[in-house]
Design an enzyme around this catalytic site. Structure first.
Site, PDB file in Angstrom:
ATOM      1  N   HIS A   5       1.958   3.834   4.615  1.00 50.73           N
ATOM      2  CA  HIS A   5       0.998   4.671   3.894  1.00 50.73           C
ATOM      3  C   HIS A   5       1.446   6.132   3.885  1.00 50.73           C
ATOM      4  CE1 HIS A   5      -2.601   1.685   4.406  1.00 50.73           C
ATOM      5  NE2 HIS A   5      -1.499   1.108   3.962  1.00 50.73           N
ATOM      6  N   SER A  64       0.812  -1.223   0.000  1.00 45.42           N
ATOM      7  CA  SER A  64       0.000   0.000   0.000  1.00 45.42           C
ATOM      8  C   SER A  64       0.843   1.270   0.000  1.00 45.42           C
ATOM      9  CB  SER A  64      -0.931   0.007   1.221  1.00 45.42           C
ATOM     10  OG  SER A  64      -1.807  -1.100   1.186  1.00 45.42           O
TER      11      SER A  64
END
Length: 299
Positions: free
Chosen positions: A250, A205
């Site tokens: 992230h 991610s």
């Protein structure tokens, strides 16, 4: 008469369609021939954007080899290609292949390639992790997903297709791939620095968030509506901090994507390569410094 007036008003406010992609509305026109062009067809010029035909110096509707001195370029200066989503398709394929390997081989595969600072996987096993010289984990973790949560890879691959494809078309293949890996490695570096040393992380991610950040910069650069991408980012950040997710990857990927994306689309034409790849190099140097500092702390 009222219906006719309503229809005329609606037509007056609708955007024209790209001359090469009739299904795409656009508010940008070629500065030479004034035909409407979508982001995929835009070629950055000294003033505004031009369509591929005008850049090649050919008449619309005619075919012919491009002029050597005026090869069509993307907004960021990359080469316009026949398949602007090729690398996105390859990245999706690699992610899916690695996920299938995780499912077939089991935890031993994931344990060997996931991002982890320093830990023992069993009572009598040696210490493993980045602090023990396994720096490859910062790269391989970028393609790992939680094998027990199919929604993890489904959501990431849908995001990669929806956002990565247009971004690849706008940046060009080399710049797009550089952005992807710089964002992913930045996410791994921040995870290494801030997460507990024995906390494993599956960092796919991080690169995806980097694409989110660069897309926001690109939309701002083109003066498009920012609300959809901002809403999507807010939703993702809410999930990020809701618990059970490696938020460090992230945030690291997002920040690197914004910084690198800004350099990609705002670099001055005469120093484009220096600014673009120089910024990428600086982000990577910062990731290396973070890695060295954290390794010193753990060893």
């Amino acid at each position: 008469m009222e219906d006719q007036a309503t229809g005329n008003a609606r037509d007056a406010h609708s955007l024209p369609k790209c001359y090469r992609h009739p299904d795409r509305e656009t508010g940008v026109r070629c500065t030479r021939c004034e035909r409407p062009i979508c982001p995929e067809c835009m070629v950055s010029a000294s003033v505004g954007f031009q369509c591929p035909e005008c850049v090649r110096g050919t008449t619309p509707g005619q075919s012919g080899p491009p002029l050597a001195a005026s090869r069509p370029r993307t907004l960021a200066g990359g080469t316009v290609t026949a398949d602007p989503r090729l690398l996105t398709k390859i990245l999706i394929g690699v992610n899916i292949a690695v996920f299938l390997a995780q499912l077939s081989v089991g935890n031993s595969f994931t344990n060997h390639f996931e991002m982890i600072g320093q830990a023992q996987y069993s009572q009598f096993s040696p210490l493993e992790g980045v602090a023990q010289g396994q720096y490859y984990r910062m790269l391989t973790a970028m393609f790992l997903h939680d094998p027990s949560n199919y929604m993890h890879i489904v959501f990431n691959m849908l995001s990669l297709w929806w956002i990565g494809g247009p971004l690849e078309a706008a940046l060009g293949r080399a710049r797009y791939l550089t952005l992807y890996f710089v964002s992913g490695l930045a996410g791994s570096a921040l995870t290494y620095l801030l997460a507990a040393q024995n906390q494993p992380s599956l960092g796919a991610s991080g690169a995806i968030f980097g694409l989110f950040g660069a897309t926001a910069v690109l939309i701002r650069r083109l003066n498009y509506d920012m609300r959809p991408i901002i809403a999507l980012l807010v939703i993702n950040l809410i999930f990020t901090f809701s618990g059970g997710i490696a938020w460090q990857a992230h945030i690291g990927g997002l920040v690197a994507g914004v910084v690198t994306g800004y350099a990609m689309v705002h670099a001055p034409r005469e120093r484009r390569n220096l600014v673009q790849y120089g910024t990428c190099a600086l982000v990577l140097v910062l990731a290396v410094v973070i890695t060295v500092v954290r390794t010193a702390q753990l060893t």
